[in-house]
Design an enzyme around this catalytic site. Structure first.
Site, short mmCIF file in Angstrom:
data_model
loop_
_atom_site.label_atom_id
_atom_site.label_comp_id
_atom_site.label_asym_id
_atom_site.label_seq_id
_atom_site.Cartn_x
_atom_site.Cartn_y
_atom_site.Cartn_z
N HIS A 14 0.87 -1.18 0.00
CA HIS A 14 0.00 0.00 0.00
C HIS A 14 0.90 1.23 0.00
O HIS A 14 2.06 1.15 -0.40
CB HIS A 14 -0.96 -0.03 1.19
CG HIS A 14 -0.24 -0.16 2.51
ND1 HIS A 14 0.20 0.93 3.23
CD2 HIS A 14 0.13 -1.25 3.21
CE1 HIS A 14 0.81 0.52 4.32
NE2 HIS A 14 0.79 -0.80 4.34
N ALA A 15 0.41 2.36 0.43
CA ALA A 15 1.13 3.64 0.32
C ALA A 15 2.51 3.63 1.01
O ALA A 15 3.49 4.05 0.41
CB ALA A 15 0.28 4.78 0.87
#
Length: 91
Positions: A14-15
């Site tokens: 993810h980020a």
């Protein structure tokens, strides 16, 4: 050159893990892609990496082409292992 990894980060890539990977390769000049599930993303772009929606336990391939591709892949391997993003894979 390419290397394979199994994602171990609980949330997948993810980020935060994407940002860590993108930051790690800034000093290098080689072209680099992350491949997953028949798709590829430019590993220099956080948004491109996040669009792959790589989940935990996924097998990913990182492909680098250029003069410093071995050094780039060595650095990425180190970062992936030390930051708990993934582990090596024979695939």
């Amino acid at each position: 050159m390419e290397r394979h990894f199994k994602v171990t980060a609980t949330e997948g890539i993810h980020a935060r893990p994407a940002a860590i990977l993108v930051s790690a390769i800034k000093p290098f000049i080689s072209a680099v892609e992350l491949k997953y599930n028949g798709q590829s993303a430019n590993l220099r772009s956080i948004l491109s990496v996040m669009t792959l929606c790589v989940p935990v336990h996924a097998i990913i391939t990182i492909v680098a082409e250029g003069d410093d591709s071995k050094e780039l892949l060595d650095k990425l391997s180190e970062v992936i292992f030390s930051q708990g993003i993934g582990e090596g894979c024979e695939n």
